[in-house]
Design an enzyme around this catalytic site. Structure first.
Site, mmCIF file in Angstrom:
data_model
loop_
_atom_site.group_PDB
_atom_site.id
_atom_site.type_symbol
_atom_site.label_atom_id
_atom_site.label_comp_id
_atom_site.label_asym_id
_atom_site.label_seq_id
_atom_site.Cartn_x
_atom_site.Cartn_y
_atom_site.Cartn_z
ATOM 1 N N ASP A 129 19.456 -27.469 -23.374
ATOM 2 C CA ASP A 129 19.643 -27.934 -24.606
ATOM 3 C C ASP A 129 21.130 -27.510 -24.929
ATOM 4 O O ASP A 129 21.376 -26.754 -24.485
ATOM 5 C CB ASP A 129 18.720 -27.274 -25.862
ATOM 6 C CG ASP A 129 17.256 -27.590 -25.309
ATOM 7 O OD1 ASP A 129 17.201 -28.576 -24.866
ATOM 8 O OD2 ASP A 129 16.560 -26.610 -25.453
ATOM 9 N N ASP A 158 19.113 -32.369 -21.988
ATOM 10 C CA ASP A 158 17.793 -32.313 -22.659
ATOM 11 C C ASP A 158 18.075 -32.218 -24.242
ATOM 12 O O ASP A 158 18.728 -33.475 -24.573
ATOM 13 C CB ASP A 158 17.537 -30.718 -22.340
ATOM 14 C CG ASP A 158 16.035 -30.545 -22.619
ATOM 15 O OD1 ASP A 158 15.308 -31.448 -23.490
ATOM 16 O OD2 ASP A 158 15.111 -29.691 -21.866
ATOM 17 N N ASP A 162 16.820 -27.724 -30.198
ATOM 18 C CA ASP A 162 15.302 -27.445 -29.943
ATOM 19 C C ASP A 162 14.907 -26.252 -30.403
ATOM 20 O O ASP A 162 15.460 -25.252 -29.907
ATOM 21 C CB ASP A 162 14.762 -27.650 -28.152
ATOM 22 C CG ASP A 162 14.945 -29.308 -27.790
ATOM 23 O OD1 ASP A 162 15.319 -30.087 -28.531
ATOM 24 O OD2 ASP A 162 14.278 -29.496 -26.751
ATOM 25 N N ARG A 214 13.492 -38.521 -30.895
ATOM 26 C CA ARG A 214 13.341 -37.110 -31.583
ATOM 27 C C ARG A 214 14.283 -36.861 -32.812
ATOM 28 O O ARG A 214 15.333 -36.014 -32.673
ATOM 29 C CB ARG A 214 13.588 -35.840 -30.404
ATOM 30 C CG ARG A 214 12.564 -36.109 -29.425
ATOM 31 C CD ARG A 214 12.654 -35.190 -28.163
ATOM 32 N NE ARG A 214 11.773 -35.323 -27.211
ATOM 33 C CZ ARG A 214 11.784 -34.481 -26.036
ATOM 34 N NH1 ARG A 214 12.365 -33.461 -26.109
ATOM 35 N NH2 ARG A 214 10.897 -34.929 -25.368
#
Ligand SMILES: *[C@@H]1O[C@H](CO)[C@@H](O)[C@H](O)[C@H]1NC(C)=O
Ligand SMILES: *[C@@H]1O[C@H](CO)[C@@H](O)[C@H](O)[C@H]1NC(C)=O
Ligand SMILES: *[C@@H]1O[C@H](CO)[C@@H](O)[C@H](O)[C@H]1NC(C)=O
Ligand SMILES: *[C@@H]1O[C@H](CO)[C@@H](O)[C@H](O)[C@H]1NC(C)=O
Length: 342
Positions: A129, A158, A162, A214
């Site tokens: 991330d 990624d 997150d 997302r």
């Protein structure tokens, strides 16, 4: 904490003066939402009160961010760290003007509280991330630019932001998130049902552009998503799943945007499901719509209406017709004069 503004203040003032939208006259860059109003220490202040350290390389960056003593850490120029950058408690990590950036390796806030990441570009973090917030509370991710590219499928990079391991009381504001696939996931394990009721996250005034999935996707939490501007969010933007509660208001969707909101539990095939190329099945989430949204041509699939109908704090909604213009002007780096943060 108070911000003086340079580039954007003028532009925003001009926009406000031309159109006199209600609510913009006392516009503030200060933290709003769960990183401000929370029962676990109150308003995030980061390294306030501690010394300011300026860094231009990874060793000094890592040293400055270690431990839990308050420090304001300013990044000048582009740094390619040898390992992930770990941020301890009571830190502000801030990019200088338009120059501060970190690339190739990203930033982790783990087992920490009271952290601010601001005005920083983080890009092209392969296999991990850009920012991971793990087991941490009171984190403010504000005015950053986070990006990679869309040419390598969902799993080469990624996430951009997150939020995992029951992290709580986070505000994600005024970021420019663009050209990336799996953008922001909250709760990365559908089996971690003990995390239910954590993950209070506020997302506001972010500019989401040319992304895959997302925007955000969340499990188990409470996500207040307001005044975001989405442009070309190709597959699925807001996904509330595994009993997550989302309160969605005053957002604008434009361009080639497929699905604005879904509470259907299916992890869609475009979002790298773990068990089946046809997608993974999870429990549905919940969504409530507060103040009106502008979905553009995007679809909305709300299967369960929840109980999260009102944010438990004061916040300022931008009128819907000014959201696109304001967010495009104000989101990203170089928009607030970080040298005058008090
Ligand atoms: C910094 O963070 C820790 C939590 O890790 C907290 O206990 C401490 O009181 C904070 N403040 C200072 C000045 O260290
Ligand atoms: C955070 O705590 C967990 C559990 O104690 C540990 O495994 C992990 O290495 C810690 N992370 C950091 C960056 O200190
Ligand atoms: C969270 O951090 C605390 C200490 O700060 C640690 O005891 C705990 O094991 C961590 N939990 C996880 C899931 O990493
Ligand atoms: C809702 O989402 C599910 C899973 O993606 C899909 O099968 C269903 O057709 C959708 N319903 C509507 C009305 O869009």
């Amino acid at each position: 904490m108070k911000f003086s503004t340079f580039v954007t203040a003028g532009a925003l003032a001009a926009a406000a003066a031309a159109t006199t939208p209600k609510g913009l006259d006392d516009f503030s860059w200060d933290v709003e939402g769960y990183a401000k109003d929370n029962p676990v220490g109150g308003k995030v202040v980061g390294g306030k009160g501690g010394p300011t350290v300026t860094v231009t390389d990874y060793p000094s960056l890592a040293t400055a961010l270690a431990g839990s003593e308050p420090r304001v850490v300013k990044v000048i120029g582009a740094i390619k760290p040898e390992a992930r950058v770990i941020v301890g408690s009571n830190k502000s990590l801030i990019g200088c003007k338009n120059s501060g950036s970190i690339y190739d390796k990203g930033v982790t806030v783990a087992n920490a509280t009271n952290v601010i990441i601001q005005n920083l570009k983080i890009n092209d973090v392969v296999g991990n991330d850009a920012i991971t917030i793990s087991n941490s509370t009171r984190v403010w991710i504000d005015h950053n630019e986070l990006t990679s590219d869309n040419n390598h499928g969902p799993d080469h990079y990624d996430g951009l932001i997150d939020i995992i391991r029951g992290s709580d009381y986070v505000t994600v504001s005024w970021n420019y998130l663009h050209d990336h696939w799996k953008t922001s996931l909250v709760g990365n394990e559908p089996t971690f049902t003990h995390e239910l009721g954590k993950y209070h996250v506020t997302y506001h005034h972010n500019f989401w552009q040319r992304l895959g999935t997302r925007g955000p996707a969340g499990r188990f939490g409470f996500h207040h998503i307001y005044n975001n501007y989405y442009e070309d969010f190709y597959y699925q933007a807001i996904h509330s799943r595994s009993d997550n509660q989302a309160l969605i208001e005053g957002n604008v969707f434009r361009g080639d945007t497929g699905e604005a909101v879904s509470t259907h539990g299916l992890v869609v095939p475009e979002d790298s499901p773990n068990f089946c190329v046809c997608g993974d099945d999870e429990k549905d989430g919940f969504a409530n719509l507060g103040y009106r949204n502008d979905w553009g041509s995007a679809t909305v699939n709300i299967t369960k209406v929840g109980t999260f109908t009102k944010a438990p704090y004061r916040y300022k909604l931008t009128p819907l017709k000014f959201v696109a213009e304001l967010v495009k002007l104000g989101a990203g780096i170089g928009k607030v004069d970080i040298d005058v943060i008090e």
